[in-house]
Motif scaffolding. Structure first.
Motif, PDB file in Angstrom:
ATOM      1  N   THR A 731     -15.427 -10.331  -3.534  1.00 40.28           N
ATOM      2  CA  THR A 731     -14.044 -10.802  -3.499  1.00 40.28           C
ATOM      3  C   THR A 731     -13.840 -11.879  -4.563  1.00 40.28           C
ATOM      4  O   THR A 731     -14.632 -12.819  -4.670  1.00 40.28           O
ATOM      5  CB  THR A 731     -13.704 -11.398  -2.115  1.00 40.28           C
ATOM      6  OG1 THR A 731     -13.915 -10.380  -1.134  1.00 40.28           O
ATOM      7  CG2 THR A 731     -12.265 -11.876  -2.063  1.00 40.28           C
ATOM      8  N   GLU A 732     -12.783 -11.742  -5.345  1.00 36.58           N
ATOM      9  CA  GLU A 732     -12.450 -12.778  -6.319  1.00 36.58           C
ATOM     10  C   GLU A 732     -11.851 -13.972  -5.586  1.00 36.58           C
ATOM     11  O   GLU A 732     -11.006 -13.819  -4.706  1.00 36.58           O
ATOM     12  CB  GLU A 732     -11.457 -12.256  -7.356  1.00 36.58           C
ATOM     13  CG  GLU A 732     -12.079 -11.317  -8.367  1.00 36.58           C
ATOM     14  CD  GLU A 732     -11.125 -11.002  -9.513  1.00 36.58           C
ATOM     15  OE1 GLU A 732      -9.993 -11.514  -9.480  1.00 36.58           O
ATOM     16  OE2 GLU A 732     -11.513 -10.259 -10.411  1.00 36.58           O
ATOM     17  N   VAL A 733     -12.267 -15.163  -5.996  1.00 33.40           N
ATOM     18  CA  VAL A 733     -11.791 -16.360  -5.301  1.00 33.40           C
ATOM     19  C   VAL A 733     -10.514 -16.914  -5.909  1.00 33.40           C
ATOM     20  O   VAL A 733      -9.862 -17.775  -5.327  1.00 33.40           O
ATOM     21  CB  VAL A 733     -12.880 -17.454  -5.302  1.00 33.40           C
ATOM     22  CG1 VAL A 733     -14.135 -16.956  -4.641  1.00 33.40           C
ATOM     23  CG2 VAL A 733     -13.163 -17.927  -6.721  1.00 33.40           C
ATOM     24  N   LEU A 738      -8.396 -20.141  -4.708  1.00 31.88           N
ATOM     25  CA  LEU A 738      -7.163 -20.060  -3.909  1.00 31.88           C
ATOM     26  C   LEU A 738      -7.321 -19.206  -2.663  1.00 31.88           C
ATOM     27  O   LEU A 738      -6.642 -19.435  -1.661  1.00 31.88           O
ATOM     28  CB  LEU A 738      -6.037 -19.494  -4.784  1.00 31.88           C
ATOM     29  CG  LEU A 738      -5.583 -20.387  -5.941  1.00 31.88           C
ATOM     30  CD1 LEU A 738      -4.566 -19.662  -6.801  1.00 31.88           C
ATOM     31  CD2 LEU A 738      -4.991 -21.672  -5.407  1.00 31.88           C
ATOM     32  N   THR A 739      -8.198 -18.203  -2.696  1.00 31.23           N
ATOM     33  CA  THR A 739      -8.321 -17.318  -1.538  1.00 31.23           C
ATOM     34  C   THR A 739      -9.233 -17.889  -0.464  1.00 31.23           C
ATOM     35  O   THR A 739      -9.373 -17.304   0.605  1.00 31.23           O
ATOM     36  CB  THR A 739      -8.877 -15.951  -1.963  1.00 31.23           C
ATOM     37  OG1 THR A 739     -10.135 -16.153  -2.612  1.00 31.23           O
ATOM     38  CG2 THR A 739      -7.939 -15.250  -2.908  1.00 31.23           C
ATOM     39  N   THR A 966       8.919 -19.447  -7.156  1.00 31.06           N
ATOM     40  CA  THR A 966       8.202 -18.222  -6.799  1.00 31.06           C
ATOM     41  C   THR A 966       7.430 -18.407  -5.496  1.00 31.06           C
ATOM     42  O   THR A 966       7.371 -19.501  -4.929  1.00 31.06           O
ATOM     43  CB  THR A 966       7.241 -17.807  -7.929  1.00 31.06           C
ATOM     44  OG1 THR A 966       6.743 -16.505  -7.662  1.00 31.06           O
ATOM     45  CG2 THR A 966       6.077 -18.784  -8.038  1.00 31.06           C
ATOM     46  N   THR A 967       6.803 -17.327  -5.054  1.00 36.60           N
ATOM     47  CA  THR A 967       6.072 -17.349  -3.790  1.00 36.60           C
ATOM     48  C   THR A 967       4.623 -17.800  -4.012  1.00 36.60           C
ATOM     49  O   THR A 967       4.094 -17.713  -5.125  1.00 36.60           O
ATOM     50  CB  THR A 967       6.067 -15.951  -3.152  1.00 36.60           C
ATOM     51  OG1 THR A 967       5.402 -15.040  -4.053  1.00 36.60           O
ATOM     52  CG2 THR A 967       7.490 -15.467  -2.916  1.00 36.60           C
ATOM     53  N   LEU A 968       4.001 -18.246  -2.936  1.00 35.32           N
ATOM     54  CA  LEU A 968       2.604 -18.645  -3.028  1.00 35.32           C
ATOM     55  C   LEU A 968       1.714 -17.456  -3.373  1.00 35.32           C
ATOM     56  O   LEU A 968       0.715 -17.599  -4.067  1.00 35.32           O
ATOM     57  CB  LEU A 968       2.142 -19.258  -1.702  1.00 35.32           C
ATOM     58  CG  LEU A 968       2.651 -20.671  -1.376  1.00 35.32           C
ATOM     59  CD1 LEU A 968       2.037 -21.149  -0.087  1.00 35.32           C
ATOM     60  CD2 LEU A 968       2.330 -21.633  -2.505  1.00 35.32           C
ATOM     61  N   ARG A 969       2.082 -16.277  -2.890  1.00 32.43           N
ATOM     62  CA  ARG A 969       1.262 -15.103  -3.179  1.00 32.43           C
ATOM     63  C   ARG A 969       1.238 -14.813  -4.671  1.00 32.43           C
ATOM     64  O   ARG A 969       0.189 -14.470  -5.230  1.00 32.43           O
ATOM     65  CB  ARG A 969       1.799 -13.880  -2.403  1.00 32.43           C
ATOM     66  CG  ARG A 969       1.018 -12.581  -2.658  1.00 32.43           C
ATOM     67  CD  ARG A 969      -0.426 -12.730  -2.240  1.00 32.43           C
ATOM     68  NE  ARG A 969      -1.217 -11.567  -2.603  1.00 32.43           N
ATOM     69  CZ  ARG A 969      -2.530 -11.480  -2.449  1.00 32.43           C
ATOM     70  NH1 ARG A 969      -3.201 -12.495  -1.947  1.00 32.43           N
ATOM     71  NH2 ARG A 969      -3.186 -10.388  -2.791  1.00 32.43           N
ATOM     72  N   TRP A 970       2.367 -14.947  -5.321  1.00 34.06           N
ATOM     73  CA  TRP A 970       2.406 -14.724  -6.771  1.00 34.06           C
ATOM     74  C   TRP A 970       1.528 -15.745  -7.482  1.00 34.06           C
ATOM     75  O   TRP A 970       0.826 -15.417  -8.437  1.00 34.06           O
ATOM     76  CB  TRP A 970       3.844 -14.809  -7.279  1.00 34.06           C
ATOM     77  CG  TRP A 970       3.967 -14.455  -8.726  1.00 34.06           C
ATOM     78  CD1 TRP A 970       4.116 -13.213  -9.268  1.00 34.06           C
ATOM     79  CD2 TRP A 970       3.928 -15.363  -9.848  1.00 34.06           C
ATOM     80  NE1 TRP A 970       4.173 -13.289 -10.647  1.00 34.06           N
ATOM     81  CE2 TRP A 970       4.054 -14.599 -11.027  1.00 34.06           C
ATOM     82  CE3 TRP A 970       3.800 -16.739  -9.960  1.00 34.06           C
ATOM     83  CZ2 TRP A 970       4.061 -15.155 -12.285  1.00 34.06           C
ATOM     84  CZ3 TRP A 970       3.795 -17.311 -11.222  1.00 34.06           C
ATOM     85  CH2 TRP A 970       3.931 -16.530 -12.372  1.00 34.06           C
ATOM     86  N   ASP A 972      -1.080 -17.056  -6.251  1.00 32.69           N
ATOM     87  CA  ASP A 972      -2.473 -16.712  -5.959  1.00 32.69           C
ATOM     88  C   ASP A 972      -3.024 -15.689  -6.942  1.00 32.69           C
ATOM     89  O   ASP A 972      -4.188 -15.757  -7.330  1.00 32.69           O
ATOM     90  CB  ASP A 972      -2.597 -16.154  -4.531  1.00 32.69           C
ATOM     91  CG  ASP A 972      -2.417 -17.234  -3.478  1.00 32.69           C
ATOM     92  OD1 ASP A 972      -2.501 -18.417  -3.833  1.00 32.69           O
ATOM     93  OD2 ASP A 972      -2.183 -16.881  -2.305  1.00 32.69           O
ATOM     94  N   VAL A 973      -2.208 -14.716  -7.321  1.00 32.05           N
ATOM     95  CA  VAL A 973      -2.696 -13.617  -8.164  1.00 32.05           C
ATOM     96  C   VAL A 973      -2.444 -13.867  -9.647  1.00 32.05           C
ATOM     97  O   VAL A 973      -2.776 -13.041 -10.484  1.00 32.05           O
ATOM     98  CB  VAL A 973      -2.052 -12.274  -7.751  1.00 32.05           C
ATOM     99  CG1 VAL A 973      -2.366 -11.957  -6.309  1.00 32.05           C
ATOM    100  CG2 VAL A 973      -0.535 -12.296  -7.967  1.00 32.05           C
TER     101      VAL A 973
END
Length: 1448
Positions: A731-733, A738-739, A966-970, A972-973
């Protein structure tokens, strides 16, 4: 000896193609020898018809040729049959001989064909002569130009599997860039050309080779210390010589066109005079001149862009490696000292922004300054040649014009001085903006939680406006300079002829042209003619264009000097670690030097800086010295504990041991030692992880040992966490992990240290972010485990209770804590039951673990949405009107320019008619045209510049608002480096590159159309030639654009990983140096630079491909037009001159337009990248319906009903059906194992992640509220406290709405006073400077400030997410007492691993796997013997204290 086959021989010579050319050369030499023998025999048969002397002369010449061809034949056989090394020596010799013989024949027999009265001298040979010349051309010209070159690797032991086509291309292929055809046409056939489809990088362009050959001249630690400018000159000395030769050819070749034009017009003006040279020969000059100039210019650019790519690689790597030596300290500067010495501020402030700027903006500026050779070679040579030419045309008056030009030349020097000052100011403002952008992106989550409105409306735009202000001043300086140079000739009313180019303004040379012609016509009483006017006008235009280019080169050179000085300052004045400084000569002879295996200090003093003025000052102007009196030696092969209150210097002790602090030698007995021979591992308090997989973060630079790796996972309690990820340890962190939760990051950082083979392990408060279960597991399984045996561990911690039992040596920075250690050892005598976690069975994971998305790359042409972003930014609400007015300016201005050229010819046509010519009358008419052109040019310059500035502000605002919204998910990636690249590199393009390219495109478009219709007006047949050239050029341009856009996009995307690696390394610089991982990261940097160089080399060369083809087509159009008007039309000479000048201009510009259009599309790539980030997914925007009532919130009541949450719309639920009610004023503690959903719950309350269900805050559903209203009424203190550059006051109160008394009360309530009670110096005050991210404070101090900031806001609901994890117990107790004394209607929602922090709360919520499993008063929950809270308390070392707190 080994036998060599024919195939081996062919392979050694470079392959079948090269051998075939060598064979063809041998055949050609044999044919030449045979033809010469035939000629010799024929000569003997003609003896009766010629005199003896003449026959003897011809016979001798034929004998000499036979001997020559026999010699070349032998050499050709040797080159084919001998070894490749001998062949390399022989071939140049053959080529030289054959080329020389061909040159002799060309002079004797081909050149006379262009004259009326000369004849070929060897016609007596008949057809044999032309056969000889043809074969000679093949052998001496064609074969040397067409034969491929053999690839010779730099390292014969490691040749490239596939060489770059540039390394094997023939001379002709290199000159005309045919070696790029394959990649160009491939890009045309497919939608997008990927990076791995580009030709491989040549071995001499690899960063490793460049570093080896250049660092000894540039890096003070690798060679002799010198200014970086002289180092660069020496590195490229041979390339600079080649460029100097090309500059000389470029300076002389353009004169062929004016010579041909003059001779042609003289022929038309005087058709009855006897002519020596035929007109078609002069027409060829219109082709040959531009062609030679083009080839030399393009080769100059080819070499210089190659140098540019190498310089980018070298300087980027140089800055990166130098940054690895920098002392990690907060960079804010001292206000008082900065006020006294502003220049010094740049050395300390904005260091991170400055380093980013050095490898982006400054590097680009340095590369632009590479054309300084034009100033020292091309311009002087061309001026001398122009004087000679003009003297032949205008007699002595040419010297007058040149004299005036020389007299006025100091003006550019003065302007350059002003530009240097303006550029320096601009770069300072750019540094500040880049620093602000970088800081904002790095703390973007905190900005979204707390200060979104502040950052949207204030800092970002203030810094950009400051930068634009100085750019505007530079533009005004440019306008004033060029306008004055254009107005002077008009005001002096001196006659001139010629035209202004498509560049908006005249130059000094216009004035010179006025004076020269005035003297020529009015004083010397000479007649003008079309030949004089148009040929001298072409030279004046050439000089004027070059002088404009001189101004450009002066400007870029000045800017380059500023950037080189900034680079030199960074390399020479940035504070380095003591191990790298040259000033570390010991002041004392050290008594009792330590043995190599001792770990510790003796009478040592350390400071954060080695500033001579006061090395004890941290950048916050607080005095801090770490003093170790006497001896402090850590015990080897066991766990050493370092304890002390927050801010007492525990982390500084580790930093001093690692050599990160400045060692102040205070006595002969002072020393410190950390043996690094067997390795050092370090786990920082702020966990450092790379944007990579979990596995790679743990293994880092150590060798792979699967058994050891699995054991590390078990001992660091990571097995259960990996089960939760679909891809397990693949899994990439993400950036900054952030993950991962805070506890997971801490354990990954710990696992890296444990996995390494280092003998010494330094651990900085690794237990702070862990819950009791996990912390106890780490102590029992890891710190007591077999992987620690025989290793020296230095552990900094506040968790004295758990850690003491493992320690055999304790260092206390506080007496009370030393006593507490003994007490805790008694408490832990009763060992709790432990349940080992079961080994995890290996299962194949379905997910790929990919977090960071590949960067989007647009395909095809620049989209209309990207262009429209800039167009609407320029025009605002009136975009059509704006561009209508702008195009009107361009059209009328170009019409004035074209009329000037025609008017000069019309004026000259009146001479020689036998009547007096009223020169003043024509002078007045021309002055009106000239003055009108200047005013129009100034008008459209200002109008366009104002529009471009409006667009820059608008786009920058849209970008900032989009990213902040923007969103936190954006987030994150999306790596922060991509956002920073958009906010720096791409915004810089909007400030300069895009508007400059658009302005050039509009000007040249209008100029091309005007010139084309002017030619068609007088020579209608040229319409078809122009259309043909346009079609061919358009087709070439279309093919070219397909490849160029693809490569540009790949090049832009290849830049981000370089910056990302730079930023990630700087973030973990202490860890990198502790592990000794510099070499591995240096190699990674070079690999990423190689990827960038691979795209950049092709990108630069593709420009050469289209330009050479453009110039060839343009030259053909001009020369054929000349032949047509000379041989097939009967125009007046001044009209012919006008047609040819317009045709030359059209030929020069028609395909130059393709390049400019491409340049605009290339710059438009930045627009595409910005459009992508202005259309990213957004959180809901504010609406009128979402505005809460004015009284809201009147209480802190919170009700949650069936709340579920996930981080992405299609992701797994991290919270599921959570429901609870909290009354206003209640204190609620939240506990749970790592990964149970505690932080996710806090984020869902703020609507930072995707939620279902309903949350009622003061009886209003939060889903109906605007996010700004919701988040401004809830205060969250995140697990990782983040501060901003500025004072402590500005961090607490960015809006400047609260008085100092209130701020001090908040700091006191947050525990700062308790922390500083016993401090004699170094106290924090409201005026203390805070560095980016709070880098000059301990983590505990940052948490106190973040808590004080929350108290200042006075929200009814306060969320503390592990807000006191890095604070000692004493200070934590003071903080909790203060929080209990808050307003009775303030609700506290506290997430904590420390049970002491929340055990006296009104209620405790226990989470497990995203669900609420327990929620009641502590007393009630502890009565449940099977409950999770009861289990947590029982496993705690201070359970008796916890039971007492719960009962109370």
């Amino acid at each position: 000896m080994p036998t060599h086959t024919i195939a081996d021989h062919i392979e050694n010579h470079g392959g079948r193609t090269i051998v075939a050319f060598k064979a063809a050369r041998l055949v050609s030499c044999l044919v030449l020898l045979s033809l010469s023998l035939v000629s010799l025999v024929l000569e003997e048969t003609d003896e009766q018809e010629e005199t003896a002397d003449f026959v003897s002369h011809r016979t001798s010449r034929q004998v000499a040729l036979c001997v020559t061809y026999l010699y070349t034949t032998v050499l050709a056989i040797v080159s084919l049959a001998s070894s490749e090394r001998v062949s390399r020596t022989v071939v140049p010799h053959i080529n030289t001989i054959l080329l020389f013989v061909f040159g002799v024949y060309f002079y004797r027999d081909i050149l006379p064909l262009a004259t009326y009265n000369l004849h070929p001298k060897d016609l007596s040979e008949g057809p044999i002569l032309w056969a000889k010349i043809s074969v000679l051309f093949i052998a001496g010209v064609a074969i040397p130009l067409l034969v491929p070159r053999k690839y010779t690797p730099l390292d014969p032991k490691n040749p490239m599997p596939e060489p770059n086509p540039e390394q094997t291309a023939s001379i002709l292929s290199l000159v005309l860039y045919f070696f790029l055809d394959k990649i160009v046409f491939l890009a045309y056939r497919i939608p997008h050309l990927k990076l791995d489809q580009l030709p491989p990088l040549a071995d001499y362009d690899y960063a490793q080779y460049l570093k080896t050959t250049s660092f000894r001249y540039l890096d003070a630690f690798a060679g002799k210390k010198r200014h970086v400018f002289f180092g660069i000159i020496w590195v490229y000395r041979w390339r600079i010589l080649v460029m100097a030769l090309m500059c000389t050819i470029m300076a002389l070749a353009p004169f062929l066109s004016p010579i041909g034009l003059n001779r042609l017009l003289s022929y038309l003006e005087n058709p009855d005079e006897e002519q020596t040279v035929k007109p078609w020969f002069w027409c060829l000059f219109l082709l040959i001149g531009p062609l030679i100039h083009s080839l030399s210019f393009q080769w100059y650019i080819f070499v210089s862009t190659h140098m540019m790519v190498n310089t980018t690689a070298i300087i980027t790597q140089l800055v990166f490696e130098h940054a690895l030596r920098i002392r990690v300290k907060a960079e804010t500067g001292n206000k008082a000292k900065d006020a006294e010495d502003p220049a010094k501020k740049g050395k300390t402030a904005n260091l991170q922004g400055k380093m980013t700027n050095l490898v982006t903006t400054d590097l680009s500026t340095i590369n632009e300054a590479r054309n300084i050779l034009f100033l020292v070679i091309l311009v002087p040579v061309q001026i001398v040649a122009a004087i000679v030419f003009l003297y032949q045309i205008l007699s002595w008056s040419a010297f007058v014009g040149m004299g005036v030009m020389v007299a006025l030349f100091p003006l550019p020097g003065y302007v350059a001085k002003l530009q240097q000052a303006f550029q320096k100011k601009t770069m300072e403002k750019t540094d500040a903006r880049v620093q602000t952008v970088t800081e904002t992106i790095n703390v973007l989550r905190m900005v979204k939680y707390v200060f979104r409105a502040f950052y949207t409306n204030c800092d970002q735009f203030r810094y950009q406006n400051d930068e634009l202000t100085w750019i505007w001043r530079r533009k005004l300086l440019q306008l004033a300079n060029n306008t004055i140079n254009g107005v002077i000739p008009v005001l002096t009313m001196l006659a001139t002829f010629g035209k202004l180019s498509s560049f908006p303004f005249c130059s000094v040379l216009t004035c010179c042209r006025f004076i020269a012609t005035y003297v020529s016509t009015l004083i010397a009483k000479q007649d003008l003619s079309a030949a004089k006017v148009f040929s001298s006008m072409a030279v004046f235009d050439m000089l004027r264009n070059q002088l404009w280019f001189t101004f450009y080169c002066i400007r870029t050179s000045v800017n380059g000097k500023v950037s080189l000085d900034r680079l030199e300052e960074f390399l020479q004045t940035t504070e380095l670690l003591d191990s790298f400084t040259t000033k570390n000569t010991p002041e004392f002879l050290v008594a009792d030097e330590p043995t190599s295996d001792v770990i510790g200090f003796r009478d040592a003093t350390f400071a954060w800086s080695n500033d001579e003025a006061d090395g004890t000052l941290t950048p916050s102007s607080r005095r801090f010295l770490l003093k170790i009196e006497g001896e402090l030696f850590f015990k080897p092969d066991c766990v050493n504990l370092v304890v002390g209150p927050t801010g007492s210097g525990k982390t500084s002790l580790l930093m001093a041991l690692l050599g990160e602090m400045h060692f102040v030698r205070s006595s002969p007995s002072s020393w410190y030692n950390l043996p690094r021979g067997e390795g050092v591992a370090y786990a920082a308090q702020e966990s450092w992880v790379q944007n990579d997989t979990i596995r790679n973060n743990i293994i880092f630079t150590s060798p792979v040992n699967e058994e050891r790796y699995k054991k590390v996972l078990y001992q660091c309690a990571l097995e259960r966490d990996l089960e939760l990820f679909d891809a397990g340890d693949q899994t990439e962190v993400g950036e900054k992990g952030l993950t991962l939760s805070g506890g997971q990051k801490a354990r990954v950082t710990l696992a890296r240290a444990i996995y390494s083979n280092a003998k010494i392990i330094l651990l900085d408060d690794i237990l702070a972010a862990l819950d009791v279960h996990t912390a106890k597991w780490i102590v029992d399984k890891c710190l007591r485990g077999d992987l620690i045996q025989g290793r020296t561990v230095v552990l900094v911690t506040h968790n004295v209770v758990l850690a003491t039992e493992t320690a055999k040596f304790v260092v206390s920075l506080d007496e009370n804590l030393a006593k507490e250690v003994q007490k805790d050892q008694e408490i832990l005598e009763n060992a709790e039951k432990e349940v080992d976690s079961q080994p995890v069975e290996e299962t194949k994971k379905a997910g790929a673990g990919k977090l960071i998305l590949a960067e989007e790359i647009a395909i095809g042409r620049v989209s209309w949405s990207a262009l429209n972003l800039f167009f609407t930014g320029m025009g605002g609400s009136y975009t059509p009107l704006f561009f209508s007015v702008l195009m009107g300016f361009f059209l009328v201005s170009e019409a004035f320019i074209t009329l000037q050229t025609w008017y000069l010819g019309f004026w000259a046509s009146h001479y020689g008619q036998g009547v007096a010519v009223p020169a003043l009358k024509y002078l007045g008419g021309f002055s009106i045209l000239l003055f009108g052109g200047i005013l129009l040019a100034a008008g459209h310059f200002l109008f366009f510049t104002l529009g471009s500035f409006r667009a820059s502000r608008t786009i920058h605002k849209q970008l900032v608002e989009s990213v902040l919204g923007t969103t936190l998910r954006w987030l994150d990636v999306t790596p922060a480096s991509r956002i920073i690249t958009r906010s720096t590199q791409d915004i810089s393009a909007i400030d300069g590159g895009v508007p400059d390219a658009l302005q050039a495109l509009l000007e040249i478009t209008v100029a091309v159309l005007t010139k084309f219709f002017a030619v068609v007006l007088f020579a209608p047949i040229s319409f078809f030639g122009g259309v043909l050239v346009g079609l061919i050029g358009g087709m070439c341009g279309r093919i070219y654009l397909a490849s160029q856009l693809s490569v540009k996009r790949e090049m832009s995307n290849a830049k981000a990983p370089v910056l990302a690696h730079f930023g990630a390394t700087m973030a973990g610089l202490v860890s990198v140096r502790a592990y000794g991982a510099q070499d591995a990261l240096i190699q990674t940097s070079m690999n990423r630079i190689d990827q960038l160089s691979r795209a950049t080399r092709i990108f630069s060369n593709l420009n050469r491909w289209i330009t050479v083809r453009s110039d060839v087509l343009g030259g053909l159009f001009a020369s054929t037009t000349a032949i047509y008007v000379v041989y097939f039309q009967h125009q007046r000479p001044f009209n012919v001159g006008f047609i040819l000048v317009m045709a030359l201009g059209f030929a020069e510009m028609i395909l130059y337009w393709v390049r400019v259009y491409n340049m605009f599309e290339i710059q438009g790539n930045s627009l595409e990248r910005l459009v992508q980030y202005t259309t990213i997914e957004q959180e809901p925007k504010p609406t009128k319906a979402g505005v809460p009532p004015a009284y809201w919130p009147s209480s802190g009541s919170l009700s949650v009903d069936n709340l579920s949450a996930r981080y992405s719309p299609d992701g797994p639920k991290v919270l599921e059906d959570v429901s609870f009610n909290i009354k206003s004023g209640e204190r609620v503690g939240v506990v749970g194992r790592t990964g149970s959903g505690k932080s996710s719950l806090t984020l869902s309350l703020l609507r930072c992640i995707f939620t279902d269900g309903e949350v009622y805050y003061d009886n209003i559903p939060t889903s109906t509220l605007n996010l700004d209203a919701l988040r401004s009424s809830i205060t969250i203190i995140p697990q990782v406290p983040e501060l901003l550059v500025g004072t402590l006051r500005s961090n607490l109160d960015p809006f400047e709405q609260v008085d100092d008394a209130t701020l001090n009360d908040a700091l006191r309530a947050a525990g700062l006073s308790a922390l500083q009670d016993e401090m004699e110096e170094g106290r924090l005050t409201l005026d203390s400077e805070i560095s980016a991210g709070g880098g000059n404070l301990s983590v505990g101090q940052r948490q106190i400030i973040a808590l004080a900031r929350a108290i200042v806001r006075g929200s009814k609901l306060m969320i503390l997410d592990e807000a006191t994890s890095a604070i000692d117990y004493k200070t934590d107790a003071v903080i909790q007492k203060s929080l209990r004394e808050l307003s009775s209607d303030t609700t506290l929602f506290t997430v904590a691993h420390r049970l002491q922090t929340i055990m006296d709360a009104d209620k405790i919520m226990v989470l497990d796997a995203g669900r609420v499993v327990e929620f009641d008063t502590p007393k009630t929950l502890l009565q449940n013997k099977d409950g999770l809270l009861h289990a947590l308390v029982e496993e705690s070392g201070d359970k008796e204290v916890l039971y007492k707190m719960a009962q109370a």
